[in-house]
Design an enzyme around this catalytic site. Sequence first.
Site, PDB file in Angstrom:
ATOM      1  N   ALA A  68       6.195  -0.904   3.540  1.00  0.00           N
ATOM      2  CA  ALA A  68       7.206  -1.265   3.616  1.00  0.00           C
ATOM      3  C   ALA A  68       7.071  -1.716   1.900  1.00  0.00           C
ATOM      4  CB  ALA A  68       8.482  -2.237   4.237  1.00  0.00           C
ATOM      5  N   CYS A  69       7.960  -2.451   1.099  1.00  0.00           N
ATOM      6  CA  CYS A  69       7.904  -2.885  -0.736  1.00  0.00           C
ATOM      7  C   CYS A  69       6.795  -3.883  -0.465  1.00  0.00           C
ATOM      8  CB  CYS A  69       8.997  -3.446  -1.785  1.00  0.00           C
ATOM      9  SG  CYS A  69       8.747  -3.835  -2.394  1.00  0.00           S
ATOM     10  N   PRO A  70       5.788  -4.684  -1.167  1.00  0.00           N
ATOM     11  CA  PRO A  70       5.407  -3.591  -2.390  1.00  0.00           C
ATOM     12  C   PRO A  70       4.315  -3.036  -1.982  1.00  0.00           C
ATOM     13  CG  PRO A  70       3.878  -5.979  -2.120  1.00  0.00           C
ATOM     14  CD  PRO A  70       4.990  -5.477  -0.651  1.00  0.00           C
ATOM     15  N   GLY A  71       4.074  -2.462  -0.283  1.00  0.00           N
ATOM     16  CA  GLY A  71       3.096  -1.500   0.315  1.00  0.00           C
ATOM     17  C   GLY A  71       2.664   0.057  -0.891  1.00  0.00           C
ATOM     18  N   ASP A 119      11.047   3.641   1.310  1.00  0.00           N
ATOM     19  CA  ASP A 119      11.497   2.434   1.093  1.00  0.00           C
ATOM     20  C   ASP A 119      11.686   2.539  -0.549  1.00  0.00           C
ATOM     21  OD1 ASP A 119      11.095  -0.631   0.737  1.00  0.00           O
ATOM     22  OD2 ASP A 119      10.700  -0.566  -1.005  1.00  0.00           O
TER      23      ASP A 119
END
Lengths: 137, 83
Positions: free
Chosen positions: B21-24, B48
């Site tokens: 998920a963000c920020p991945g 995402d």
Amino acid sequence: MAKMTIGLSSGSIDKLTGAGVMMVGAAADDYEIEVYVLLTAARAFVKGNEGLTDSFVEYPEQKEEMLSKLKELNTPSWLEFFEQAKEFTDVKFYICSLAGKLWGGEKMEDFIDIVDGICGIGQYLDAAKEADIHISI
Amino acid sequence: METEELKTLSVNKSVDARGTACPGPLLEAKKAIGGLGSGETMEVLSADEGTRVDIPKWCKKQGHEYLGTLEENGYFRIFLKKV
């Protein structure tokens, strides 16, 4: 290089995780980051405390739901976020000397490896004044 | 780029960040682009919604060229070129 300064006062897992997300976003944008660890936040940085999940100040009744959801979404821990940010940009963590003492940390060896120094409040205020972005959590 | 051009674009690197998920995905893009040469292209696969917005903005800030996004079944293919 733009600069972001964070005043991190909360050691609550939700707040630490939020700070980690912001740090990684700023790292992707090549911000230079300084984090000033104040008050309750310093507890999480004392060696041996980094895995604690007992502090969940905001909406404590949602703690289990949030921790479970973070795991389901494969979200890194707050410490992993901090380490990722440090891998990609210049991130410095400074522990407020008063905050460290509150939780039994007075010397660098008392804190986890990501910590770069112990500071006084004047250093934090100067950094906040000079920063392009200043966030207080 | 137009949708049809994106569909046939042969990229130099594909980054599958659908598991994060963000920020991945943004961080995965940041990691991967270092291995590209100037003018080379990359796609980032992400489920995402925030990443769909963030990566074009990130490209602009970093000086890379955002080429466009394709919406697939349950994820996005976000294309960019390293400048």
